[in-house]
Design a protein around this motif. Structure first.
Motif, PDB file in Angstrom:
ATOM      1  N   ALA A 162       1.134  -1.603   0.488  1.00  0.00           N
ATOM      2  CA  ALA A 162      -0.474   0.013   0.239  1.00  0.00           C
ATOM      3  C   ALA A 162       0.979   1.022   0.068  1.00  0.00           C
ATOM      4  CB  ALA A 162      -1.305   0.015   1.092  1.00  0.00           C
ATOM      5  N   ASP A 163       1.838   0.790   0.712  1.00  0.00           N
ATOM      6  CA  ASP A 163       3.007   2.112   0.761  1.00  0.00           C
ATOM      7  C   ASP A 163       3.775   2.752  -0.522  1.00  0.00           C
ATOM      8  OD1 ASP A 163       2.075   2.805   3.681  1.00  0.00           O
ATOM      9  OD2 ASP A 163       4.352   1.649   4.117  1.00  0.00           O
ATOM     10  N   ALA A 164       3.664   1.626  -0.846  1.00  0.00           N
ATOM     11  CA  ALA A 164       4.361   1.403  -2.770  1.00  0.00           C
ATOM     12  C   ALA A 164       3.700   2.125  -3.778  1.00  0.00           C
ATOM     13  CB  ALA A 164       5.284   0.521  -2.950  1.00  0.00           C
ATOM     14  N   LYS A 165       2.184   1.815  -3.576  1.00  0.00           N
ATOM     15  CA  LYS A 165       1.148   2.075  -4.251  1.00  0.00           C
ATOM     16  C   LYS A 165       1.271   4.126  -4.054  1.00  0.00           C
ATOM     17  CE  LYS A 165      -3.248   1.492  -6.082  1.00  0.00           C
ATOM     18  NZ  LYS A 165      -4.474   0.758  -6.092  1.00  0.00           N
ATOM     19  N   SER A 166       1.004   3.938  -2.870  1.00  0.00           N
ATOM     20  CA  SER A 166       0.587   5.656  -2.461  1.00  0.00           C
ATOM     21  C   SER A 166       1.949   6.011  -2.879  1.00  0.00           C
ATOM     22  CB  SER A 166       0.392   5.798  -0.820  1.00  0.00           C
ATOM     23  OG  SER A 166       0.498   6.985  -0.176  1.00  0.00           O
ATOM     24  N   ARG A 167       3.077   5.813  -2.920  1.00  0.00           N
ATOM     25  CA  ARG A 167       3.782   7.170  -2.917  1.00  0.00           C
ATOM     26  C   ARG A 167       3.894   6.577  -4.746  1.00  0.00           C
ATOM     27  NH1 ARG A 167       7.239   3.324   0.160  1.00  0.00           N
ATOM     28  NH2 ARG A 167       7.969   2.167  -1.415  1.00  0.00           N
ATOM     29  N   PHE A 168       4.356   5.798  -5.442  1.00  0.00           N
ATOM     30  CA  PHE A 168       3.421   5.954  -6.886  1.00  0.00           C
ATOM     31  C   PHE A 168       2.682   6.466  -7.357  1.00  0.00           C
ATOM     32  CE2 PHE A 168       1.428   4.583 -10.956  1.00  0.00           C
ATOM     33  CZ  PHE A 168       2.572   3.987 -11.844  1.00  0.00           C
ATOM     34  N   LEU A 169       1.238   6.933  -6.889  1.00  0.00           N
ATOM     35  CA  LEU A 169       0.360   7.552  -7.154  1.00  0.00           C
ATOM     36  C   LEU A 169       0.951   9.223  -6.669  1.00  0.00           C
ATOM     37  CD1 LEU A 169      -2.494   5.359  -6.103  1.00  0.00           C
ATOM     38  CD2 LEU A 169      -2.001   6.071  -8.639  1.00  0.00           C
ATOM     39  N   ASN A 170       1.105   9.570  -5.863  1.00  0.00           N
ATOM     40  CA  ASN A 170       1.439  10.422  -4.982  1.00  0.00           C
ATOM     41  C   ASN A 170       2.779  11.451  -5.060  1.00  0.00           C
ATOM     42  OD1 ASN A 170      -1.526  10.624  -3.839  1.00  0.00           O
ATOM     43  ND2 ASN A 170      -0.360   9.580  -2.503  1.00  0.00           N
ATOM     44  N   GLN A 171       3.902  10.880  -5.972  1.00  0.00           N
ATOM     45  CA  GLN A 171       5.308  11.022  -6.245  1.00  0.00           C
ATOM     46  C   GLN A 171       4.756  11.930  -7.485  1.00  0.00           C
ATOM     47  OE1 GLN A 171       8.251   8.814  -4.889  1.00  0.00           O
ATOM     48  NE2 GLN A 171       8.578  10.165  -3.068  1.00  0.00           N
ATOM     49  N   ASN A 172       4.503  13.136  -8.150  1.00  0.00           N
ATOM     50  CA  ASN A 172       4.911  13.687  -8.919  1.00  0.00           C
ATOM     51  C   ASN A 172       6.600  13.628 -10.240  1.00  0.00           C
ATOM     52  OD1 ASN A 172       1.611  13.866  -9.144  1.00  0.00           O
ATOM     53  ND2 ASN A 172       1.595  15.130  -8.451  1.00  0.00           N
ATOM     54  N   VAL A 173       6.184  13.579 -10.936  1.00  0.00           N
ATOM     55  CA  VAL A 173       7.488  13.784 -12.030  1.00  0.00           C
ATOM     56  C   VAL A 173       7.436  15.395 -11.903  1.00  0.00           C
ATOM     57  CG1 VAL A 173       8.883  13.800 -13.849  1.00  0.00           C
ATOM     58  CG2 VAL A 173       7.504  11.685 -12.729  1.00  0.00           C
ATOM     59  N   LEU A 174       7.668  16.332 -12.069  1.00  0.00           N
ATOM     60  CA  LEU A 174       8.134  17.562 -11.904  1.00  0.00           C
ATOM     61  C   LEU A 174       9.252  18.064 -13.183  1.00  0.00           C
ATOM     62  CD1 LEU A 174       8.767  18.842  -8.189  1.00  0.00           C
ATOM     63  CD2 LEU A 174       6.212  18.460  -9.617  1.00  0.00           C
ATOM     64  N   PHE A 175       8.919  19.110 -13.094  1.00  0.00           N
ATOM     65  CA  PHE A 175       9.260  19.485 -14.852  1.00  0.00           C
ATOM     66  C   PHE A 175       9.851  21.078 -14.260  1.00  0.00           C
ATOM     67  CE2 PHE A 175       7.073  16.625 -16.100  1.00  0.00           C
ATOM     68  CZ  PHE A 175       7.751  15.925 -17.258  1.00  0.00           C
ATOM     69  N   ASP A 176      10.652  21.658 -15.527  1.00  0.00           N
ATOM     70  CA  ASP A 176      11.407  22.850 -15.356  1.00  0.00           C
ATOM     71  C   ASP A 176      10.562  23.977 -16.316  1.00  0.00           C
ATOM     72  OD1 ASP A 176      13.215  22.839 -13.503  1.00  0.00           O
ATOM     73  OD2 ASP A 176      14.934  21.984 -15.474  1.00  0.00           O
ATOM     74  N   PHE A 177      10.616  25.176 -15.879  1.00  0.00           N
ATOM     75  CA  PHE A 177       9.853  26.095 -16.815  1.00  0.00           C
ATOM     76  C   PHE A 177       9.323  25.946 -17.923  1.00  0.00           C
ATOM     77  CE2 PHE A 177       9.454  29.996 -18.724  1.00  0.00           C
ATOM     78  CZ  PHE A 177       7.223  29.875 -18.309  1.00  0.00           C
ATOM     79  N   ASP A 178       8.953  25.998 -18.840  1.00  0.00           N
ATOM     80  CA  ASP A 178       8.475  25.802 -20.009  1.00  0.00           C
ATOM     81  C   ASP A 178       9.240  24.487 -20.665  1.00  0.00           C
ATOM     82  OD1 ASP A 178       7.830  26.813 -22.642  1.00  0.00           O
ATOM     83  OD2 ASP A 178       9.122  28.091 -23.115  1.00  0.00           O
ATOM     84  N   SER A 179       9.635  23.421 -20.008  1.00  0.00           N
ATOM     85  CA  SER A 179      10.266  22.766 -20.452  1.00  0.00           C
ATOM     86  C   SER A 179       9.302  21.070 -20.174  1.00  0.00           C
ATOM     87  CB  SER A 179      11.715  22.153 -19.916  1.00  0.00           C
ATOM     88  OG  SER A 179      12.380  21.456 -19.875  1.00  0.00           O
ATOM     89  N   SER A 180       9.430  20.352 -21.090  1.00  0.00           N
ATOM     90  CA  SER A 180       9.404  18.479 -21.163  1.00  0.00           C
ATOM     91  C   SER A 180      10.453  18.068 -20.934  1.00  0.00           C
ATOM     92  CB  SER A 180       8.762  18.716 -22.350  1.00  0.00           C
ATOM     93  OG  SER A 180       9.269  18.721 -23.951  1.00  0.00           O
ATOM     94  N   ALA A 181      11.559  18.705 -21.039  1.00  0.00           N
ATOM     95  CA  ALA A 181      13.577  17.573 -20.869  1.00  0.00           C
ATOM     96  C   ALA A 181      12.674  17.187 -19.403  1.00  0.00           C
ATOM     97  CB  ALA A 181      14.027  18.631 -20.830  1.00  0.00           C
ATOM     98  N   LEU A 182      13.925  15.658 -19.049  1.00  0.00           N
ATOM     99  CA  LEU A 182      13.189  15.557 -17.861  1.00  0.00           C
ATOM    100  C   LEU A 182      14.736  15.219 -16.662  1.00  0.00           C
ATOM    101  CD1 LEU A 182      12.165  11.424 -18.781  1.00  0.00           C
ATOM    102  CD2 LEU A 182      10.865  13.472 -17.164  1.00  0.00           C
ATOM    103  N   THR A 183      14.921  15.855 -15.611  1.00  0.00           N
ATOM    104  CA  THR A 183      15.560  15.974 -14.799  1.00  0.00           C
ATOM    105  C   THR A 183      16.235  15.101 -14.274  1.00  0.00           C
ATOM    106  OG1 THR A 183      14.334  16.673 -12.984  1.00  0.00           O
ATOM    107  CG2 THR A 183      14.952  18.352 -13.947  1.00  0.00           C
TER     108      THR A 183
END
Length: 194
Positions: A80-101
């Protein structure tokens, strides 16, 4: 000869007396406890030892059952913790970018591991933006962000059939404020299990 007759009479009386005594006596009944003990019955000490052994075995089995239940509960909690982390941790992006950090790639590797461990789950990747820029531009940027996350997961071995994307642009902010902290968390790829 008198003597002989007397002896025979005495013998006859004695035999008759013996027969009478034998036929009139009560038959001897064996003591049921002694007969039972003779057939392998347990003594009080043996019975107490057997009952104690049964009690100890029951306690051992109950302790084993409780350990198994605790392990199962712990595993379910971790799942359940792993599923919660999967759902609640978002991949964030820099301003005006779709490049993965680098941080985004690390997070996507964790998500790929979870997806590999849960092969029956399919996921919708939502692309989001902050509220700067036009609606049309932000929808396109959100789509590029969702696709960037999807492509990276596919490159890590996740089946493309399990991943779909959608862009919401600026329409679903996590924080509606107009400041850098709000902008930072609104520029994201968010994961939803279908």
């Amino acid at each position: 000869m008198k003597r002989q007759v007397l002896m025979n009479v005495m013998m006859a009386v004695l035999v008759a007396g013996l027969l009478t005594m034998v036929s009139c006596s009560k038959p001897k009944v064996a003591d049921p406890d002694s007969a039972y003990q003779g057939q392998g019955a347990e003594t009080d000490a043996e019975r107490a030892a057997r009952l104690e052994a049964e009690r100890l075995e029951a306690e051992r089995l109950e302790a084993e059952r409780l350990r198994a239940q605790q392990l199962q509960d712990q595993q379910q909690g971790q799942t359940a913790d792993a599923k919660s982390r999967f759902l609640n941790q978002n991949v964030l992006f820099d301003f005006d970018s779709s490049a993965l950090t680098g941080e985004a790639k690390d997070l996507l590797r964790e998500k790929a591991d979870w997806l590999q461990a849960n092969p029956s789950d399919t996921v919708m990747i939502e692309g989001h933006c902050d509220d700067r820029g036009t609606t049309v531009y932000n929808l396109a940027l959100g789509e590029r962000r969702a696709n960037a996350a999807r492509t990276y997961l596919v490159d890590l071995g996740v089946s493309a059939d399990r991943l779909s994307t959608v862009s919401y642009g600026e329409e679903r902010p996590l924080d509606p404020a107009s400041n850098e902290d709000a902008y930072r968390i609104n520029r994201r790829a968010q994961f939803v299990i279908k």
